[in-house]
Design a protein around this motif. Structure first.
Motif, short mmCIF file in Angstrom:
data_model
loop_
_atom_site.label_atom_id
_atom_site.label_comp_id
_atom_site.label_asym_id
_atom_site.label_seq_id
_atom_site.Cartn_x
_atom_site.Cartn_y
_atom_site.Cartn_z
N VAL A 27 12.73 -30.39 -41.89
CA VAL A 27 13.49 -31.27 -42.79
C VAL A 27 13.87 -32.64 -42.17
N HIS A 28 14.34 -32.42 -40.78
CA HIS A 28 14.68 -33.87 -40.12
C HIS A 28 13.51 -34.50 -39.65
N VAL A 29 12.28 -33.91 -39.34
CA VAL A 29 11.10 -34.77 -38.95
C VAL A 29 10.49 -35.50 -39.86
N THR A 30 10.68 -34.85 -41.16
CA THR A 30 9.99 -35.55 -42.19
C THR A 30 11.11 -36.61 -43.02
N ALA A 31 12.18 -36.68 -42.86
CA ALA A 31 13.22 -37.32 -43.54
C ALA A 31 12.82 -38.69 -43.41
N GLU A 32 12.42 -39.44 -42.28
CA GLU A 32 12.22 -40.75 -42.02
C GLU A 32 11.03 -41.31 -43.02
N ILE A 33 10.05 -40.31 -43.35
CA ILE A 33 8.89 -40.71 -44.19
C ILE A 33 9.74 -41.09 -45.49
N LEU A 34 10.26 -40.10 -46.28
CA LEU A 34 10.69 -39.97 -47.52
C LEU A 34 11.44 -41.36 -47.81
N TYR A 39 6.90 -48.28 -48.52
CA TYR A 39 6.33 -48.95 -47.34
C TYR A 39 5.40 -48.36 -46.61
N VAL A 40 5.13 -46.99 -46.74
CA VAL A 40 3.99 -46.31 -46.18
C VAL A 40 3.10 -45.90 -47.51
N SER A 41 1.88 -45.47 -47.04
CA SER A 41 0.67 -45.09 -48.12
C SER A 41 1.29 -44.01 -48.75
N ASN A 42 0.89 -43.85 -50.32
CA ASN A 42 0.97 -42.72 -50.92
C ASN A 42 0.86 -41.49 -50.43
N PHE A 43 -0.16 -41.37 -49.60
CA PHE A 43 -0.74 -39.95 -49.03
C PHE A 43 0.18 -39.82 -47.84
N VAL A 44 0.68 -40.52 -47.03
CA VAL A 44 1.64 -40.15 -46.15
C VAL A 44 2.92 -39.97 -46.75
N TRP A 45 3.51 -40.52 -47.58
CA TRP A 45 4.85 -40.29 -48.28
C TRP A 45 4.56 -39.08 -48.83
N SER A 46 3.46 -38.52 -49.53
CA SER A 46 3.42 -37.38 -50.11
C SER A 46 3.24 -36.17 -49.18
N ASN A 49 6.67 -35.48 -48.48
CA ASN A 49 7.21 -34.79 -49.44
C ASN A 49 6.99 -33.17 -49.61
N VAL A 50 5.57 -32.95 -49.23
CA VAL A 50 5.32 -31.49 -49.47
C VAL A 50 5.81 -30.68 -48.25
N TYR A 51 5.88 -31.37 -47.08
CA TYR A 51 6.51 -30.68 -46.05
C TYR A 51 8.16 -30.31 -46.21
N ASP A 52 8.69 -31.37 -46.55
CA ASP A 52 9.91 -31.35 -46.88
C ASP A 52 10.43 -30.41 -47.99
N PHE A 314 2.83 -40.62 -34.70
CA PHE A 314 2.19 -40.87 -33.45
C PHE A 314 0.66 -40.25 -33.77
N ILE A 315 0.43 -39.52 -34.36
CA ILE A 315 -0.94 -39.15 -34.93
C ILE A 315 -0.76 -39.18 -36.38
N HIS A 316 -1.53 -38.70 -37.02
CA HIS A 316 -1.61 -38.42 -38.68
C HIS A 316 -0.50 -37.46 -38.82
N PRO A 317 0.46 -37.90 -39.87
CA PRO A 317 1.35 -36.98 -40.20
C PRO A 317 1.16 -35.67 -40.57
N LEU A 318 0.21 -35.40 -41.08
CA LEU A 318 -0.37 -33.99 -41.41
C LEU A 318 -0.28 -33.05 -40.34
N PHE A 319 -0.52 -33.54 -39.19
CA PHE A 319 -0.54 -33.05 -37.78
C PHE A 319 0.73 -33.41 -36.92
N ALA A 320 1.22 -34.36 -37.15
CA ALA A 320 2.27 -34.86 -36.58
C ALA A 320 3.55 -34.10 -36.75
N ILE A 321 3.73 -33.83 -38.15
CA ILE A 321 5.05 -33.54 -38.44
C ILE A 321 5.04 -31.86 -37.79
N PRO A 322 4.28 -30.84 -37.85
CA PRO A 322 4.32 -29.79 -37.20
C PRO A 322 4.40 -29.76 -35.73
N LEU A 323 3.97 -30.53 -35.22
CA LEU A 323 3.52 -30.86 -33.63
C LEU A 323 4.95 -31.51 -33.28
#
Length: 350
Positions: A27-34, A39-46, A49-52, A314-323
Motif C-alpha cells: 500500500v505504501h509503495v504504491t501510494a506515490e503513484i496514485l 502526471y503518469v501514464s494511464n497504464f502506470v497509474w492503473s 491502482n490494481v496493486y493497492d 526504478f524499473i517498470h512498476p509492474l515489477f518494481a512494486i513487488p520488488l
C-alpha cells in the motif's frame, strides 16, 4: 478445544498476519503513484491502482486478528495494562520519536530556522498527532486496546444472536454511509457501533463460527467475495478518478462494503487453508513474530530506498512494486531482528 485445534488456529492467524504485513508495505509503495493521476501514464497509474486495491484489506485484517487473539481471553485490568498495553505503547513511543527527529531534520534542511524551544514544541505536537502518516493505525489500535478488557467479558458471555446483533448494526452503519444512501440517513446516534470496533468483533465471530458447509464451498464463497470486493475497488477507483480527473480514494476507505467483502473472504479462506511445508511455516512464524516492528519501521526503510532512487519506477512498476516491497520487508526484518537481540531491545523492536 484440543491442542491440535489450538495449534491450527494459531497457524492460520500467523499466516494471515504475514500476508497483511506484506500488504501494508505494498500500500505504501504504491501510494506515490496514485496521487500522480494525470502526471503518469494511464497504464502506470492503473498498475498502482490494481496493486493497492489488492492490498486494501491489510489494516482491517490486523484489527480482526486482534479480535481473534484477544477477545477469547479474560483479562485482569492491571495485568492487561502492564503486559499487553505496554508491548504496544513502548515501541510506538520510541519509533514516534525517531520519526519526529527525521521530521525536524527535514524541516531544518529545507531552510526553516527553528529555535530549541520551537523544536521541542514541534516534537511534542508530532508525538501527540502522529510523527509519520502510517502511525495513525497505532493511535487507533491503542483506543481499541483500551476497550478490549471490557468487550472481551461481554463477548464471552454473549449469545451468537447478540454478537450478530452488534455486527448487523455495524454493517448497517457502513451501508448508510455510502454516498448514494446518505440522504436516507436517520438521525440516530450509532457512534458506538461504528468504526474499527466492528472489525474486532467480526474477527472474533468468524474465528469461532463453524459453518455447515464443506471447505470447498466455503473457499468458493471466499474467493467470490475477494474477487467482487477487489473488482469494485479497482474499477470504482478508476471511474471515480477518471470522472473527476483526479485521484479519488473513496473505495480505498476501510469502512466501505467492498473492503469488508475482501476481509471476510480472506478470513474464511485462510481459516480453511492448511500449510504443511515446514520451511514456509518457519518463515511465516519468523515474519509474524516481528510484524509489529516491521510495521513501525518500514516507512523509514522506504524513505531510504526512495532516497537512492529505488522506488516504484526504478524499473517498470509492474515489477518494481513487488520488488521494492520485498527489499523493504527483508531490510525491516533484519533491523528489527538485530534490535531485538540487544539488551532491552524487545522494548523498542516491537
Amino acid at each position: 478445544m484440543s491442542e491440535n485445534q489450538v495449534g491450527n488456529k494459531m497457524s492460520w492467524t500467523t499466516n494471515l498476519r504475514v500476508v497483511a504485513t506484506i500488504s501494508v508495505i505494498v500500500v505504501h509503495v504504491t501510494a506515490e503513484i496514485l496521487y500522480q493521476y494525470g502526471y503518469v501514464s494511464n497504464f502506470v497509474w492503473s498498475t498502482g491502482n490494481v496493486y493497492d486495491s489488492l492490498a486494501r484489506f491489510c489494516v482491517p485484517v490486523f484489527v480482526m486478528l486482534t479480535g481473534v487473539l484477544m477477545l477469547s481471553r479474560t483479562y485482569e485490568l492491571n495485568e492487561f495494562l502492564k503486559k499487553r498495553f505496554s508491548r504496544i505503547v513502548l515501541p510506538f513511543l520510541f519509533w514516534s520519536l525517531v520519526y519526529a527527529m527525521f521530521a525536524v531534520n527535514d524541516n531544518i534542511s529545507a531552510g526553516h530556522e527553528m529555535s530549541f524551544l520551537e523544536i521541542i514544541e514541534w516534537v511534542i505536537h508530532l508525538l501527540l498527532n502522529g510523527s509519520s502518516y502510517h502511525l495513525w493505525y497505532i493511535y487507533m489500535i491503542i483506543g481499541i486496546y483500551l476497550f478490549v478488557p471490557i468487550i472481551s467479558k461481554w463477548i464471552q458471555n454473549a449469545t451468537e444472536k447478540e454478537i450478530l446483533y452488534f455486527i448487523s448494526i455495524w454493517i448497517f452503519t457502513l451501508f448508510i454511509n455510502q454516498p448514494v444512501l446518505c440522504t436516507f440517513r436517520i438521525n440516530i446516534d450509532l457512534t458506538y457501533f461504528s468504526g474499527f470496533i466492528g472489525y474486532l468483533v467480526l474477527g472474533y465471530y468468524l474465528s469461532i463460527k463453524s459453518f455447515a458447509y464443506s471447505k470447498r464451498i466455503i473457499n468458493v464463497i471466499a474467493v467470490f467475495l475477494i474477487f467482487i470486493g477487489v473488482s469494485i475497488t479497482i474499477f470504482g477507483t478508476y471511474f471515480l478518478s477518471h470522472e473527476n480527473n483526479n485521484f479519488e480514494g473513496y473505495f480505498y476507505d476501510y469502512d466501505t462494503l467492498n473492503v469488508l467483502m475482501v476481509c471476510v473472504g480472506l478470513f474464511l479462506f485462510f481459516k480453511n487453508l492448511e500449510i504443511s511445508n515446514p520451511t514456509v511455516l518457519k518463515i511465516s512464524n519468523f515474519i509474524s513474530k516481528y510484524s509489529y516492528g516491521i510495521y513501525l519501521l518500514h516507512i523509514l526503510i522506504l524513505r531510504f530506498l526512495w532516497a537512492i532512487k529505488i522506488d516504484y519506477d526504478f524499473i517498470h512498476p509492474l515489477f518494481a512494486i513487488p520488488l521494492v516491497t520485498l527489499i523493504c520487508l527483508l531490510i525491516s526484518i533484519l533491523v528489527i531482528y538485530s534490535l531485538n537481540k540487544l539488551p532491552y531491545g524487545k522494548y523498542i523492536s516491537g
